[in-house]
Design a protein around this motif. Structure first.
Motif, mmCIF file in Angstrom:
data_model
loop_
_atom_site.group_PDB
_atom_site.id
_atom_site.type_symbol
_atom_site.label_atom_id
_atom_site.label_comp_id
_atom_site.label_asym_id
_atom_site.label_seq_id
_atom_site.Cartn_x
_atom_site.Cartn_y
_atom_site.Cartn_z
ATOM 1 N N ARG A 190 52.227 34.209 37.538
ATOM 2 C CA ARG A 190 50.856 34.071 37.069
ATOM 3 C C ARG A 190 50.335 35.434 36.642
ATOM 4 O O ARG A 190 50.484 36.417 37.351
ATOM 5 C CB ARG A 190 49.983 33.499 38.189
ATOM 6 C CG ARG A 190 48.560 33.235 37.765
ATOM 7 C CD ARG A 190 47.742 32.592 38.863
ATOM 8 N NE ARG A 190 47.233 33.504 39.854
ATOM 9 C CZ ARG A 190 46.153 34.288 39.682
ATOM 10 N NH1 ARG A 190 45.509 34.287 38.544
ATOM 11 N NH2 ARG A 190 45.743 35.068 40.643
ATOM 12 N N LYS A 191 49.694 35.491 35.505
ATOM 13 C CA LYS A 191 49.098 36.727 35.007
ATOM 14 C C LYS A 191 47.714 36.889 35.619
ATOM 15 O O LYS A 191 46.970 35.928 35.753
ATOM 16 C CB LYS A 191 48.978 36.695 33.483
ATOM 17 C CG LYS A 191 50.296 36.502 32.769
ATOM 18 C CD LYS A 191 50.673 37.739 32.056
ATOM 19 C CE LYS A 191 51.919 37.446 31.237
ATOM 20 N NZ LYS A 191 52.859 38.479 31.245
ATOM 21 N N THR A 218 43.897 37.855 35.675
ATOM 22 C CA THR A 218 42.859 37.799 34.641
ATOM 23 C C THR A 218 42.097 39.120 34.593
ATOM 24 O O THR A 218 42.169 39.937 35.514
ATOM 25 C CB THR A 218 41.861 36.664 34.936
ATOM 26 O OG1 THR A 218 41.141 36.980 36.123
ATOM 27 C CG2 THR A 218 42.551 35.317 35.050
ATOM 28 N N GLU A 222 38.910 39.479 34.870
ATOM 29 C CA GLU A 222 37.907 39.462 35.949
ATOM 30 C C GLU A 222 38.548 39.840 37.278
ATOM 31 O O GLU A 222 37.974 40.594 38.061
ATOM 32 C CB GLU A 222 37.252 38.077 36.046
ATOM 33 C CG GLU A 222 36.232 37.945 37.158
ATOM 34 C CD GLU A 222 35.049 38.886 37.055
ATOM 35 O OE1 GLU A 222 34.475 39.226 38.116
ATOM 36 O OE2 GLU A 222 34.684 39.300 35.938
ATOM 37 N N GLU A 223 39.750 39.320 37.551
ATOM 38 C CA GLU A 223 40.457 39.668 38.785
ATOM 39 C C GLU A 223 40.823 41.153 38.807
ATOM 40 O O GLU A 223 40.710 41.806 39.852
ATOM 41 C CB GLU A 223 41.715 38.815 38.938
ATOM 42 C CG GLU A 223 41.427 37.360 39.231
ATOM 43 C CD GLU A 223 42.653 36.474 39.139
ATOM 44 O OE1 GLU A 223 42.700 35.488 39.892
ATOM 45 O OE2 GLU A 223 43.554 36.766 38.330
ATOM 46 N N THR A 224 41.221 41.680 37.664
ATOM 47 C CA THR A 224 41.538 43.105 37.567
ATOM 48 C C THR A 224 40.301 43.939 37.860
ATOM 49 O O THR A 224 40.363 44.926 38.601
ATOM 50 C CB THR A 224 42.085 43.447 36.167
ATOM 51 O OG1 THR A 224 43.270 42.689 35.942
ATOM 52 C CG2 THR A 224 42.404 44.917 36.036
#
Length: 78
Positions: free
Chosen positions: A11-12, A14, A16-18
């Motif tokens: 899974r890459k 996102t 926002e998560e970064t």
């Protein structure tokens, strides 16, 4: 016995998560630098552990990890 399929898809993360990870890491680094400065200047380690630790087990024990003892590791303990 139940067999499950192995997930081979990566899974890459996102954008926002970064951003959330970067914000968390920046705040953690700021807290760590602040605590380090207080310890170096003679602050009470137990009080600082109680105030800043995110780990409830060590927070309640004044930062004691439980495996470094004065008897076995006097130099490190001090």
């Amino acid at each position: 016995m139940e067999f499950k399929e192995q997930n081979t898809e990566v899974r890459k993360i996102t954008a926002e998560e970064t951003k959330q990870l970067n914000d968390y890491n920046a705040a953690a680094e700021k807290r760590a630098t602040e605590v380090l400065g207080k310890v170096i200047s003679g602050g009470d380690f137990k009080a600082l552990a109680a105030a800043y630790s995110e780990d409830t087990k060590t927070k309640d024990n004044g930062g004691d990890l439980g495996w470094i003892t004065e008897k076995d590791n006097a130099e490190i303990y001090n």
